[in-house]
Design a protein around this motif. Sequence first.
Motif, PDB file in Angstrom:
ATOM      1  N   LYS A 218      13.810  14.187 -10.838  1.00 18.49           N
ATOM      2  CA  LYS A 218      14.018  13.949  -9.411  1.00 18.49           C
ATOM      3  C   LYS A 218      14.463  12.509  -9.192  1.00 18.49           C
ATOM      4  N   TYR A 219      15.403  12.381  -8.268  1.00 15.28           N
ATOM      5  CA  TYR A 219      15.783  11.050  -7.784  1.00 15.28           C
ATOM      6  C   TYR A 219      15.607  11.048  -6.275  1.00 15.28           C
ATOM      7  N   SER A 220      14.996  10.004  -5.756  1.00 13.83           N
ATOM      8  CA  SER A 220      14.824   9.915  -4.306  1.00 13.83           C
ATOM      9  C   SER A 220      15.107   8.496  -3.834  1.00 13.83           C
ATOM     10  N   HIS A 221      15.638   8.428  -2.623  1.00 14.56           N
ATOM     11  CA  HIS A 221      15.889   7.143  -1.967  1.00 14.56           C
ATOM     12  C   HIS A 221      15.206   7.172  -0.610  1.00 14.56           C
ATOM     13  N   ASN A 222      14.379   6.166  -0.353  1.00 15.70           N
ATOM     14  CA  ASN A 222      13.685   6.039   0.918  1.00 15.70           C
ATOM     15  C   ASN A 222      14.050   4.711   1.565  1.00 15.70           C
ATOM     16  N   LYS A 223      14.210   4.738   2.867  1.00 11.59           N
ATOM     17  CA  LYS A 223      14.437   3.509   3.614  1.00 11.59           C
ATOM     18  C   LYS A 223      13.637   3.558   4.915  1.00 11.59           C
ATOM     19  N   LYS A 224      12.929   2.474   5.159  1.00  9.21           N
ATOM     20  CA  LYS A 224      12.128   2.362   6.374  1.00  9.21           C
ATOM     21  C   LYS A 224      12.429   1.028   7.041  1.00  9.21           C
ATOM     22  N   VAL A 225      12.774   1.092   8.315  1.00  9.22           N
ATOM     23  CA  VAL A 225      13.023  -0.119   9.095  1.00  9.22           C
ATOM     24  C   VAL A 225      12.125  -0.068  10.316  1.00  9.22           C
ATOM     25  N   GLY A 226      11.310  -1.077  10.490  1.00 11.65           N
ATOM     26  CA  GLY A 226      10.411  -1.052  11.645  1.00 11.65           C
ATOM     27  C   GLY A 226       9.437  -2.202  11.661  1.00 11.65           C
ATOM     28  N   ASN A 227       8.554  -2.179  12.667  1.00 13.33           N
ATOM     29  CA  ASN A 227       7.499  -3.180  12.785  1.00 13.33           C
ATOM     30  C   ASN A 227       6.332  -2.717  11.929  1.00 13.33           C
ATOM     31  N   ASP A 228       6.248  -3.195  10.719  1.00  9.07           N
ATOM     32  CA  ASP A 228       5.253  -2.674   9.785  1.00  9.07           C
ATOM     33  C   ASP A 228       3.925  -3.419   9.846  1.00  9.07           C
ATOM     34  N   ARG A 229       3.823  -4.420  10.647  1.00  8.12           N
ATOM     35  CA  ARG A 229       2.552  -5.141  10.773  1.00  8.12           C
ATOM     36  C   ARG A 229       2.388  -5.610  12.219  1.00  8.12           C
ATOM     37  N   ILE A 230       1.816  -4.751  13.046  1.00 12.61           N
ATOM     38  CA  ILE A 230       1.616  -5.087  14.452  1.00 12.61           C
ATOM     39  C   ILE A 230       0.207  -5.639  14.621  1.00 12.61           C
ATOM     40  N   LYS A 231       0.103  -6.869  15.072  1.00 14.19           N
ATOM     41  CA  LYS A 231      -1.192  -7.529  15.159  1.00 14.19           C
ATOM     42  C   LYS A 231      -2.003  -7.027  16.342  1.00 14.19           C
ATOM     43  N   GLY A 232      -3.318  -7.142  16.216  1.00 14.25           N
ATOM     44  CA  GLY A 232      -4.199  -6.801  17.314  1.00 14.25           C
ATOM     45  C   GLY A 232      -4.077  -7.806  18.440  1.00 14.25           C
ATOM     46  N   ILE A 233      -4.586  -7.419  19.605  1.00 12.20           N
ATOM     47  CA  ILE A 233      -4.491  -8.277  20.782  1.00 12.20           C
ATOM     48  C   ILE A 233      -5.897  -8.602  21.284  1.00 12.20           C
ATOM     49  N   THR A 234      -5.994  -9.612  22.118  1.00 13.95           N
ATOM     50  CA  THR A 234      -7.293 -10.032  22.632  1.00 13.95           C
ATOM     51  C   THR A 234      -7.817  -9.025  23.657  1.00 13.95           C
ATOM     52  N   LYS A 235      -9.087  -9.160  24.007  1.00 16.32           N
ATOM     53  CA  LYS A 235      -9.687  -8.265  24.987  1.00 16.32           C
ATOM     54  C   LYS A 235      -8.968  -8.361  26.330  1.00 16.32           C
ATOM     55  N   GLN A 236      -8.629  -9.590  26.752  1.00 15.11           N
ATOM     56  CA  GLN A 236      -7.949  -9.771  28.026  1.00 15.11           C
ATOM     57  C   GLN A 236      -6.561  -9.141  28.000  1.00 15.11           C
ATOM     58  N   GLN A 237      -5.849  -9.324  26.895  1.00 16.14           N
ATOM     59  CA  GLN A 237      -4.531  -8.714  26.770  1.00 16.14           C
ATOM     60  C   GLN A 237      -4.638  -7.188  26.771  1.00 16.14           C
TER      61      GLN A 237
ATOM     62  N   GLN B 250       0.836  -1.187   0.000  1.00 13.92           N
ATOM     63  CA  GLN B 250       0.000   0.000   0.000  1.00 13.92           C
ATOM     64  C   GLN B 250       0.874   1.241   0.000  1.00 13.92           C
ATOM     65  N   TYR B 251       0.250   2.383  -0.282  1.00 15.85           N
ATOM     66  CA  TYR B 251       0.993   3.638  -0.235  1.00 15.85           C
ATOM     67  C   TYR B 251       1.530   3.857   1.178  1.00 15.85           C
ATOM     68  N   ASP B 252       2.650   4.519   1.267  1.00 16.70           N
ATOM     69  CA  ASP B 252       3.296   4.750   2.554  1.00 16.70           C
ATOM     70  C   ASP B 252       3.529   6.242   2.721  1.00 16.70           C
ATOM     71  N   LEU B 253       2.711   6.896   3.564  1.00 15.13           N
ATOM     72  CA  LEU B 253       2.823   8.332   3.774  1.00 15.13           C
ATOM     73  C   LEU B 253       4.103   8.708   4.512  1.00 15.13           C
ATOM     74  N   ASP B 254       4.757   7.740   5.144  1.00 13.74           N
ATOM     75  CA  ASP B 254       6.027   8.013   5.816  1.00 13.74           C
ATOM     76  C   ASP B 254       7.112   8.421   4.835  1.00 13.74           C
ATOM     77  N   PHE B 255       6.936   8.065   3.556  1.00 14.04           N
ATOM     78  CA  PHE B 255       7.938   8.381   2.546  1.00 14.04           C
ATOM     79  C   PHE B 255       7.735   9.775   1.931  1.00 14.04           C
ATOM     80  N   ILE B 256       6.854  10.580   2.522  1.00 13.54           N
ATOM     81  CA  ILE B 256       6.569  11.914   1.988  1.00 13.54           C
ATOM     82  C   ILE B 256       6.837  12.938   3.084  1.00 13.54           C
ATOM     83  N   PRO B 257       8.030  13.516   3.164  1.00 14.01           N
ATOM     84  CA  PRO B 257       8.339  14.499   4.221  1.00 14.01           C
ATOM     85  C   PRO B 257       7.417  15.708   4.132  1.00 14.01           C
TER      86      PRO B 257
END
Length: 696
Positions: free
Chosen positions: A231-250, A116-123
């Motif tokens: 224009k030439y651009s280089h983007n790099k992103k390092v991170g947790n890009d898919r954090i799952k949901g948690i249960t109600k108890q959690q 999907q599009y990544d708005l983090d790559f647009i300062p």
Amino acid sequence: MYKKIGILALIISLSLFAEETTKEKDYGVRLNESTITTERYEETPVIETAKNITVITSEEIERRGYRNVEDALKVVPGLFLTDGSFSMRGQTPKIADKTLVVLVDGVPQNGMDNRQYDLDFIPIEQVEKIEVVPAGGAIMYGGNATAGVINIITKDNENKKYWGNVGVEGGSYDYRKYKLNYGMNLTDRLDAEVNYSTSDKKGYREGEKKDLDFIQVGTNYKLDDGKLGFKYSHNKKVGNDRIKGITKQQYIENRRYNKEAGRLGTDEQDKYILTFDKKLTDNLEFSSVVEYRERDYKYKYPSEISYDKKNNLYFTPAYVKRIRNTESFYLNSQLKYNYLDNSHLILGGDYSKAKVKEKSFSTTTTKKPSSSNDIGKKSPYFASNTNIDFKAIGGYILNKYSYNNFIFTQGIRVEKNEFDEDKKAFDSEGKIDSKETGRTKDSPINTNYELTANYLFDEDTSVFFSYNRVKRSPSLTEFSSWWDEKSPKKDPQTVDTLELGTKTLIENIYLAGSIFYIAGDKEIMYDSEKPMEGNSFYNLNGKTERIGLELASEQYFDKLTLRENFTYMHNEITDGPYKGNEIPGVSKIMYSFGATYEPFSNLIFNIDTIYHGKSYVSGDFYNRASKADDYMVTNLSARYNFNNGLSVYGGINNLFNEQYCDYISVSTSENASKPSNIKYSSAPERNYYIGMEYKF
């Protein structure tokens, strides 16, 4: 919640008593702001467009304290953020990014490589303005613009010898950002600019992190009656890009819990963009944009010790889960012929292709525990190799005809998409898995239509009508992850949108509003619990209906600007097994209000409050679970601009420390009377930031 509303109302009321309307001020600027999204590079005043367009300028971005594109979009009518992507006018979460095209200078950012599009790559500091066009853009950009278009226009190089800025930010969750921009005019015709920014942040959830690096170099050459840009651009992103949901108890025990805290994704992009605009004759203009993009994405899991269903312990070493490499090409060109005053015909076409190579890995048990004190072992193995070729070609005609105070537009687009997926899957012993191995091809052809009419009562008031029909076939993402058992055919979805609206300026008050009707058939949907099985997308067996109202207003005073927007949406599934139920994940009521106050020169305060109403959780098509709670979030910021170019700023997000979830999902089961596997994605609590920058 009412206490919060009262406090905000008091703040605004005190400001109102302190202000008087200044008649001499030009309040018509909102109506006369130009937009290029509806006709590519054609500058059209907002009042002449037959869409409920929202424009956010770079000045407003700075004065309101928006620190990224995401912040700026949260206050747009009909637009809301859910699970990292924006939904427009009731598009269901997880599908929203497939129906909303995000452009940067006219180039789609929705990846052809399943990303999907990544708005983090647009300062945000590079943004000149943001144009949001509901139910617009499908003629020029295809079925992915079913819900509309967000066009982000970056800043042109300045008309002086040297210019630039340098800045630093810091805040909660160990957030740090550094930015640098420098440009110069080399000659009367040639300029050059370099932009760099880097940031890192740990994030709200446990183990969450996001590191971003961006560098861009660009140049423009002025032609006689035209411009050539690169224009030439280089983007790099390092991170947790898919954090799952948690249960109600959690969630109750620790709402910051993150089951997969160690999962780490790396996303790198290199983009090369060439633009060419030229006035060929007095009546004929040509414009074109070309982009070549390389993208490398991979994510890996850390080593862990886990339990199986029998409570046996297993050790799994760290391993790479997926590697995806993509090469893509995009071309969009158009000719515009001006045949009458404020009337023209546009002939355009676009071509895109992508080659995706993906390798995935899984784990298998290589050693079972011999006793309750023993630890078993799981080892990774090569699970699949997939090659995907994607091509798309489209042609379109747009006609704009003006007669007295009427402006009419007509548009038609024909597009063809070609998918060719070759997948080889292997079991843990290295043998081919015949059930998952195979080759799939498809080449759907779709046609989109649009008709609009706009009547200008005077320079301050207009009324418009718009109709469009958009067909959208499954995207590359959806095609390669289709749920064949639920939907044997990969049918295109069809969406018809009717809209009636107005824009006006009364004294110092700007008003805009529209009512709309959206009818969908065979909408493409997503099951949040199916991704692990690789088949999460399907056609909804039935029709949908959305009837909505959007209102926006701004009131201008000498030192104070107030703004409000309100969205109401009746959403319903009108046919099929879910007939009569609400569309899950879509709220009926959303609104926001805010104020920007400048008590004296150079000092600016801003406050924004966003309300999101209750809705059935995403995926609950049977409407069996309780509705997700509503929430209200308030953000406060301040900025002081010194006369020497230095600025300092800071703010508080989630001022009243609202605890809420921006995404809640469930996998629907036909046999379950009440879903029990609801997953919660908690949003950040109160947090802070401070920064400074120097412009020259």
